[in-house]
Design an enzyme around this catalytic site. Structure first.
Site, PDB file in Angstrom:
ATOM      1  N   ARG A 145       0.859  -1.191   0.000  1.00 34.02           N
ATOM      2  CA  ARG A 145       0.000   0.000   0.000  1.00 34.02           C
ATOM      3  C   ARG A 145       0.895   1.241   0.000  1.00 34.02           C
ATOM      4  O   ARG A 145       1.998   1.223   0.566  1.00 34.02           O
ATOM      5  CB  ARG A 145      -0.910   0.015   1.231  1.00 34.02           C
ATOM      6  N   HIS A 146       0.461   2.315  -0.638  1.00 34.00           N
ATOM      7  CA  HIS A 146       1.246   3.544  -0.690  1.00 34.00           C
ATOM      8  C   HIS A 146       1.432   4.160   0.690  1.00 34.00           C
ATOM      9  O   HIS A 146       0.715   3.848   1.650  1.00 34.00           O
ATOM     10  CB  HIS A 146       0.577   4.566  -1.622  1.00 34.00           C
ATOM     11  N   GLY A 147       2.380   5.095   0.799  1.00 33.39           N
ATOM     12  CA  GLY A 147       2.636   5.795   2.050  1.00 33.39           C
ATOM     13  C   GLY A 147       1.574   6.840   2.362  1.00 33.39           C
ATOM     14  O   GLY A 147       0.725   7.181   1.534  1.00 33.39           O
ATOM     15  N   GLN A 148       1.656   7.365   3.567  1.00 36.08           N
ATOM     16  CA  GLN A 148       0.692   8.381   4.021  1.00 36.08           C
ATOM     17  C   GLN A 148       0.718   9.600   3.092  1.00 36.08           C
ATOM     18  O   GLN A 148       1.773  10.036   2.636  1.00 36.08           O
ATOM     19  CB  GLN A 148       1.033   8.829   5.439  1.00 36.08           C
ATOM     20  N   GLY A 153      -9.514   8.213  -3.638  1.00 35.58           N
ATOM     21  CA  GLY A 153      -9.997   7.521  -4.815  1.00 35.58           C
ATOM     22  C   GLY A 153      -9.075   7.736  -5.996  1.00 35.58           C
ATOM     23  O   GLY A 153      -7.869   7.550  -5.921  1.00 35.58           O
ATOM     24  N   ARG A 202       0.635   8.915  -5.860  1.00 32.11           N
ATOM     25  CA  ARG A 202       1.052   8.483  -4.532  1.00 32.11           C
ATOM     26  C   ARG A 202       1.608   7.068  -4.541  1.00 32.11           C
ATOM     27  O   ARG A 202       2.509   6.746  -3.759  1.00 32.11           O
ATOM     28  CB  ARG A 202      -0.117   8.602  -3.550  1.00 32.11           C
ATOM     29  N   GLU A 217      -7.038   2.805  -7.284  1.00 33.62           N
ATOM     30  CA  GLU A 217      -7.981   2.796  -6.176  1.00 33.62           C
ATOM     31  C   GLU A 217      -9.418   2.804  -6.692  1.00 33.62           C
ATOM     32  O   GLU A 217      -9.691   3.128  -7.865  1.00 33.62           O
ATOM     33  CB  GLU A 217      -7.728   4.017  -5.278  1.00 33.62           C
ATOM     34  N   ARG A 218     -10.322   2.455  -5.825  1.00 33.31           N
ATOM     35  CA  ARG A 218     -11.756   2.546  -6.097  1.00 33.31           C
ATOM     36  C   ARG A 218     -12.133   3.976  -6.491  1.00 33.31           C
ATOM     37  O   ARG A 218     -11.589   4.944  -5.956  1.00 33.31           O
ATOM     38  CB  ARG A 218     -12.499   2.156  -4.820  1.00 33.31           C
ATOM     39  N   GLY A 266      -5.465   1.414  -0.365  1.00 31.33           N
ATOM     40  CA  GLY A 266      -6.110   0.798   0.776  1.00 31.33           C
ATOM     41  C   GLY A 266      -7.347  -0.018   0.462  1.00 31.33           C
ATOM     42  O   GLY A 266      -7.429  -1.208   0.785  1.00 31.33           O
TER      43      GLY A 266
END
Length: 206
Positions: free
Chosen positions: A8-11, A22, A60, A91-92, A153
């Site tokens: 998963r990508h970072g913050q 999204g 990201r 992402e969704r 996520g």
């Protein structure tokens, strides 16, 4: 058995602001970059050589992968494969809610089921089908024995839930920024078996 690392990508700034991302985008925070470095160091410590490195086209995710590649090069991996942008890892879509406050989404943010469909967003059934199809296609490519794929996520959650019945590690785990999910992939059955989920706190310790 082929191996897939899902990252998963970072913050991001939107994560901090509790805004819906999204398909829109937001840059990594300083912590997000640090998380990517930590994840990269953990991945490098596994001693694997990647045949493919795929990422969602969103900024990201691409930025996270570039930081991870820095860590792999620092660890001595000089023959990294090229970065491949794969639309199926996006992402969704949250439709009109993207960019706005997360509390405006009329359901649970990461797993809203089909609630977003009437608004033009992507339902969980469609997202799960898309992400599984994308990962399967990535792993079926000739020579793809060890692969890194960077996603998001909600998309990663749906991929995990598609294979929870085969998992060999606990599944009731939060997927934090820069978490790493490790899967074994059987080319004959086209099944993914989750063998580990490593969250940022563990990355930082190892």
């Amino acid at each position: 058995m082929s191996v897939l690392f899902v990252l998963r990508h970072g913050q991001t700034e939107f994560n901090l602001q509790h805004r819906v991302q999204g398909r829109c985008d937001s840059p990594l925070t300083l912590l997000g970059v640090e998380q990517a470095h930590a994840a990269g160091r953990w991945i490098a410590a596994q001693g694997v050589r990647f045949d493919r490195m795929c990422t969602s086209p969103l900024g990201r995710a691409r930025s996270t992968l570039e930081v991870v590649r820095e860590e792999l090069r620092a660890a001595g991996a000089l023959d990294l494969p090229p970065v491949e942008a794969v639309e199926g890892l996006e992402e969704r879509s949250y439709g009109p809610f993207e960019g706005g406050p997360a509390e405006d989404v009329p359901s649970e943010l990461w797993d809203p089921g089909e609630t977003l469909v009437p608004y033009g967003g992507e339902g969980s059934v469609a997202l799960r089908k898309r992400i599984v199809s994308a990962m399967t296609e990535i792993m079926l490519a000739p020579g793809a024995e060890t692969v890194l794929a960077v996603s998001h996520g909600s998309a990663t959650l749906q991929f995990k839930r598609a294979w929870e019945h085969l998992a060999r590690c606990p599944q009731d785990v939060y997927l934090g920024n820069c978490c790493v999910l490790v899967y074994e992939f059987n080319r004959e059955t086209r099944e993914f078996v989750n063998t580990a989920i490593v969250n940022q706190a563990l990355c930082r310790q190892r």
